[in-house]
Design an enzyme around this catalytic site. Sequence first.
Site: not given
Ligand code: FAD
Length: 382
Positions: A364
């Site tokens: 989230e």
């Molecule tokens: C168990 C679980 C349940 C989930 N459930 C749902 C769901 O029901 N529906 C749904 O839609 N999604 C869901 N998610 C997805 C979740 O919201 C995303 O994993 C999350 O938003 C991060 O996206 P990403 O994994 O692509 O990481 P990335 O966006 O690739 O980020 C990687 C790292 O880079 C950092 N980062 C990225 N951009 C920036 C920035 N501009 N400045 C500084 N740091 C940055 C992030 O903080 C992170 O540490 C779920 C995830 C998990 C693990």
Amino acid sequence: VPADRTLLSDEAREIVMLARDFATRELAPLVAEAEASSSFPRDAFARLGELGLLSVPFVTEHGGGGQPYEVYLQALEEIAAVWPSVAVGVSVHAMSCYPIATWGSDEQREKLLARMLDGRLLGGYCLSEADAGSDPAAMRTRASRAADGFRISGAKAWVTHGGWADFYTVFARTSDERSRGISCFHVAGDANGLVAQPPERKMGLTASTTTAILFEDVQLGASALIGDEGQGLAIALQALDSGRLGIAAVANGLAQAALDEAVAYARDRETFGRPIIEHQGLGFMLADMAAAVESARAITLEAARRRDRGLSFHRHASIAKLLATDAAMKVSTDAVQVLGGYGYTKDFPVERMMRDAKVMQIFEGTNQIQRMVIARDLARSH
Ligand SMILES: Cc1cc2nc3c(=O)[nH]c(=O)nc-3n(C[C@H](O)[C@H](O)[C@H](O)COP(=O)(O)OP(=O)(O)OC[C@H]3O[C@@H](n4cnc5c(N)ncnc54)[C@H](O)[C@@H]3O)c2cc1C
């Protein structure tokens, strides 16, 4: 009973206590086995629905509980104190219902909302993609106009309740405009061409199923569109503001449970001839844990009260999510420390709490993204 509970009306206290009783009597006996075997407890959601615990903050017109968000969050906290996987599910379900409840047409609400709120229809929220997590406007899943409505093609990632949900609230691109080219849809879980992938193998929250979902030319009628075409990202972000308060409450429940385990153990366990809680080094650690839990709860409930009063709570929701989930990570890690070697074993629940807490700093909106939201809001309003 935490201090805030004593301020509730009789009706609100009944709801919070109902959540606590249900969690301790019906959920607690299931937690260890379901978490160990990664089994999704679908029946628990049916029971939560029957008890009215999935509908607490929604307006009464279509079966909502009509309670303030502040009350809903305290009920959610009680569930989280016992079983975070289920509490996260309640929060995600509420977020999946939010677009129809808030932006849906009368016809959509009439047709669907009562069954969504009483637990007959469990929801999933499809915003993230493999290459669009922190930046959902980069999504590529596309909904193309067809003669009779829309066709969705693409792949969503990380869907909580993937494969189990009866409906998905899906965000897909209806034009190439970055943020104004996204629309929101209601999609039945058994739609042709909707294929849930195998569950992710996660560090924690193992009883909460998370999968990718493929949309292979899924055909939808025009009535599947929620809000107007192009409003999807605005709907998604608004739903997330409320959802983030839900995750903050889940984190607070988890942290309270970890603190309670640690205090009980520290009063009992003796070293050097006295209970370890009487060694100042350990007592101060417990004091810091209690301070973190109380302050995270206070900030979460204050943000909820802003929402209940109709004030802007966008920044406050992000602050609450950031502080509460960081507090839960720290408190659950320290709880493992308080239990010493036993804390590191699966014979005590604190190692699970530590693993469950980690994801709350990630989903989230990661806590880096929460800081971005807070900073952008400060830049606008000061
Ligand atoms: C168990 C679980 C349940 C989930 N459930 C749902 C769901 O029901 N529906 C749904 O839609 N999604 C869901 N998610 C997805 C979740 O919201 C995303 O994993 C999350 O938003 C991060 O996206 P990403 O994994 O692509 O990481 P990335 O966006 O690739 O980020 C990687 C790292 O880079 C950092 N980062 C990225 N951009 C920036 C920035 N501009 N400045 C500084 N740091 C940055 C992030 O903080 C992170 O540490 C779920 C995830 C998990 C693990």
